[in-house]
Design a protein around this motif. Structure first.
Motif, PDB file in Angstrom:
ATOM      1  N   GLU A  49       0.831  -1.206   0.000  1.00 14.70           N
ATOM      2  CA  GLU A  49       0.000   0.000   0.000  1.00 14.70           C
ATOM      3  C   GLU A  49       0.866   1.257   0.000  1.00 14.70           C
ATOM      4  N   LEU A  50       1.946   1.243   0.783  1.00 16.38           N
ATOM      5  CA  LEU A  50       2.839   2.398   0.836  1.00 16.38           C
ATOM      6  C   LEU A  50       3.525   2.617  -0.514  1.00 16.38           C
ATOM      7  N   ASP A  51       3.965   1.536  -1.129  1.00 17.14           N
ATOM      8  CA  ASP A  51       4.642   1.653  -2.415  1.00 17.14           C
ATOM      9  C   ASP A  51       3.674   2.079  -3.518  1.00 17.14           C
ATOM     10  N   LYS A  52       2.485   1.516  -3.513  1.00 20.13           N
ATOM     11  CA  LYS A  52       1.501   1.895  -4.520  1.00 20.13           C
ATOM     12  C   LYS A  52       1.098   3.357  -4.382  1.00 20.13           C
ATOM     13  N   ALA A  53       1.012   3.831  -3.133  1.00 26.53           N
ATOM     14  CA  ALA A  53       0.669   5.235  -2.894  1.00 26.53           C
ATOM     15  C   ALA A  53       1.760   6.169  -3.409  1.00 26.53           C
ATOM     16  N   ALA A  54       2.986   5.660  -3.537  1.00 28.54           N
ATOM     17  CA  ALA A  54       4.081   6.456  -4.107  1.00 28.54           C
ATOM     18  C   ALA A  54       4.083   6.418  -5.629  1.00 28.54           C
ATOM     19  N   GLY A  55       3.103   5.778  -6.230  1.00 27.44           N
ATOM     20  CA  GLY A  55       2.996   5.733  -7.676  1.00 27.44           C
ATOM     21  C   GLY A  55       3.712   4.576  -8.330  1.00 27.44           C
ATOM     22  N   LEU A  56       4.205   3.614  -7.539  1.00 23.54           N
ATOM     23  CA  LEU A  56       4.865   2.441  -8.093  1.00 23.54           C
ATOM     24  C   LEU A  56       3.822   1.428  -8.541  1.00 23.54           C
ATOM     25  N   ASN A  57       4.147   0.655  -9.582  1.00 31.07           N
ATOM     26  CA  ASN A  57       3.264  -0.427 -10.011  1.00 31.07           C
ATOM     27  C   ASN A  57       4.011  -1.732 -10.260  1.00 31.07           C
ATOM     28  N   LEU A  58       5.320  -1.746  -9.948  1.00 26.87           N
ATOM     29  CA  LEU A  58       6.152  -2.895 -10.302  1.00 26.87           C
ATOM     30  C   LEU A  58       7.286  -3.064  -9.306  1.00 26.87           C
ATOM     31  N   TYR A  59       7.551  -4.325  -8.941  1.00 28.68           N
ATOM     32  CA  TYR A  59       8.742  -4.679  -8.165  1.00 28.68           C
ATOM     33  C   TYR A  59       9.710  -5.411  -9.091  1.00 28.68           C
ATOM     34  N   VAL A  60      10.959  -4.941  -9.134  1.00 27.90           N
ATOM     35  CA  VAL A  60      12.000  -5.606  -9.906  1.00 27.90           C
ATOM     36  C   VAL A  60      12.953  -6.239  -8.907  1.00 27.90           C
ATOM     37  N   GLU A  61      12.828  -7.496  -8.734  1.00 29.37           N
ATOM     38  CA  GLU A  61      13.480  -8.356  -7.756  1.00 29.37           C
ATOM     39  C   GLU A  61      12.844  -8.200  -6.379  1.00 29.37           C
ATOM     40  N   LEU A  62      12.694  -9.362  -5.714  1.00 24.74           N
ATOM     41  CA  LEU A  62      12.087  -9.449  -4.392  1.00 24.74           C
ATOM     42  C   LEU A  62      12.987 -10.251  -3.473  1.00 24.74           C
ATOM     43  N   THR A  63      12.885  -9.983  -2.191  1.00 24.00           N
ATOM     44  CA  THR A  63      13.518 -10.862  -1.217  1.00 24.00           C
ATOM     45  C   THR A  63      12.756 -12.181  -1.178  1.00 24.00           C
ATOM     46  N   SER A  64      13.446 -13.231  -0.768  1.00 23.69           N
ATOM     47  CA  SER A  64      12.829 -14.564  -0.795  1.00 23.69           C
ATOM     48  C   SER A  64      11.723 -14.715   0.230  1.00 23.69           C
ATOM     49  N   ASN A  65      11.679 -13.826   1.234  1.00 22.45           N
ATOM     50  CA  ASN A  65      10.600 -13.914   2.220  1.00 22.45           C
ATOM     51  C   ASN A  65       9.428 -12.997   1.886  1.00 22.45           C
ATOM     52  N   SER A  66       9.451 -12.379   0.706  1.00 24.78           N
ATOM     53  CA  SER A  66       8.316 -11.560   0.280  1.00 24.78           C
ATOM     54  C   SER A  66       7.090 -12.439   0.042  1.00 24.78           C
TER      55      SER A  66
END
Length: 471
Positions: free
Chosen positions: A111-128
């Motif tokens: 929610e915090l990232d989307k509110a910043a206008g992001l729509n994509l994660y490029v690489e994630l931690t394995s515990n995501s």
């Protein structure tokens, strides 16, 4: 085998090295991997600066005095992502805006990232938790095969393999930086082998494949070597150089090589927004056939190096770097979200109170990009606009309107006059600035107050000449 100058050893951007095993992001892990990467980089062959020459700006072609304005599709075409499944939306209202190597553990993170206008994660931690990303309506491109779900629209092969393994077909030991000898025999180069083997380990599905390169493709390798990286292994490509925050990038073996300078670049020519666009130009110039695939741009946030006396990028510089990249044809933006020094060390710049000013500017910027996505995804108009002044620009045609987006290239800014074919007298709306300009006899003039100045123009009315598609 040549050795880099002393100033190029050991001080590299601090980022994790990707591998096919569980990853949990920690500052210590990234720093350790990066320190090893620095040692490996120091062993790679670097061509003389003449091996890489500055490409001609490619987002806006040089006007043909006798030609007619013509439309040219964005790289890959507007429907490019539709060929993959599952994939990013090919809707013209969507523009990829991502963040690199995040952890998404609970709904509040997304929610915090989307509110910043992001729509994509490029690489994630394995515990995501991928279900959290999916529930938020966001997308992911990553290397964590075991956690992939419908939110996963692509696979990340690796990161900066051109730097830590070099351009070559030697055997790969299977090691990554910090784990021992990477290429066999010792001192050989095996980057092509690394990417071939990593690609073989990914699922044989219809998802796109993405790769980000670094200073090898941009500065150190010949065009032929760099082009093989850019064309052979992935469907979407980027390369990063952090012009505002990297104290080494001005050297003749780095930024000087790209810009064709025989000596260290002065700050006014090195630490500037326009070079982010030149980075995109360079990668686009390597794609074959020309325009065949999307090129994305990487822009740093905060303080991406551990050296505290190196610069921290300002919010205004972030905005200028992003718009320079877009004006030069970038079809996606990825933010490097980690600060390893400076006033606020963090793995999550856009989530931290200490970077609230950066978050505010980036949020406003991302929202602007999203609103203008139909324009950014629309065709370029070549042979229509010229400019008298120190600016880069592109011309677009969307929703039956002509747009000219421009950014200063000189640190001191200055006045620029734009001449637009097929227009006479009309109004020019300056997007999101609550002002307009008069165009007289097809010309209008505006002021760019400094090297971070960006202005986005919409011309009122229709051009008097037909716009045909490029053959």
């Amino acid at each position: 085998m040549t050795q880099p100058p002393p100033q190029d050893r050991g001080s590299t951007r601090r980022r994790a090295t990707l591998r096919r095993r569980p990853l949990v992001i920690t500052a210590a892990a990234i720093l350790a991997a990066s320190a090893a990467t620095g040692a490996l980089i120091a062993t790679q062959d670097r061509p003389a600066p003449s091996a890489q020459t500055r490409p001609a700006p490619s987002a806006q072609t040089e006007p043909d005095p006798g030609g007619q304005p013509r439309l040219r599709a964005v790289d890959g075409g507007q429907e490019y992502y539709a060929r993959f499944e599952p994939s990013l939306p090919s809707d013209p209202d969507f523009f990829p805006i991502g963040v690199y190597f995040e952890s998404v553990l609970e709904p509040g993170d997304a929610e915090l990232d989307k509110a910043a206008g992001l729509n994509l994660y490029v690489e994630l931690t394995s515990n995501s938790r991928p279900e959290v990303i999916h529930a938020a309506g966001m997308h992911a491109i990553h290397s964590q095969v075991s956690i992939a779900g419908p939110e996963t629209v692509g696979w990340l092969l690796s990161d900066e393999t051109d730097m830590w393994a070099g351009a070559g077909d030697a055997d790969w030991s299977g090691n990554h930086p910090g784990e021992g000898e990477v290429c066999l025999p010792q001192g050989a180069r095996c980057g092509y082998t690394v990417l071939e083997r990593l690609g073989e380990q990914l699922p044989n599905d219809q998802r796109l494949r993405y790769m980000n390169y670094g200073k090898g493709v941009l500065f150190w390798q010949t065009r032929e070597e760099a082009a093989r990286f850019v064309n052979q292994f992935q469907d979407v490509v980027s390369a990063d150089a952090y012009w505002y925050t990297d104290a080494n990038v001005c050297s003749p073996t780095e930024g000087g090589a790209l810009l064709g300078a025989p000596s260290t670049l002065p700050d006014s020519e090195c630490h500037r927004a326009a070079n982010y666009g030149l980075t995109v130009d360079h990668v686009r110039s390597l794609v074959r056939p020309a325009g065949a695939k999307p090129v994305w741009a990487f822009v740093e946030l905060g303080h991406p190096f551990s050296e505290d006396d190196w610069p921290t990028i300002t919010p205004e510089q972030v905005r200028a770097a992003v718009w320079s990249s877009l004006i030069h044809g970038a079809r996606g933006i990825v933010y490097f979200n980690h600060s390893f020094g400076g006033p606020c060390a963090t793995q999550h710049v856009l989530r931290e109170d200490c970077y609230a000013d950066t978050r505010e500017t980036v949020t406003r910027l991302n929202n602007q990009i999203t609103r203008l996505a139909p324009v950014l995804n629309a065709p370029f108009v070549d042979d229509m606009t010229t400019a008298d002044g120190s600016v880069d620009f592109m011309t677009k045609y969307a929703d039956e309107s002509v747009y000219v987006f421009a950014a200063a290239t000189d640190q001191s800014g200055g006045e620029a006059t734009f001449s637009v074919r097929c227009f006479d007298d009309t109004q020019v709306t300056v997007v999101d600035e609550s002002r307009s300009l008069d165009m007289v006899d097809g010309r209008f003039t505006d002021d760019f107050v400094n090297g971070e100045a960006v202005h986005l123009y919409r011309l009122e009315g229709q051009p008097s000449c037909p716009l045909s598609a490029q053959q």
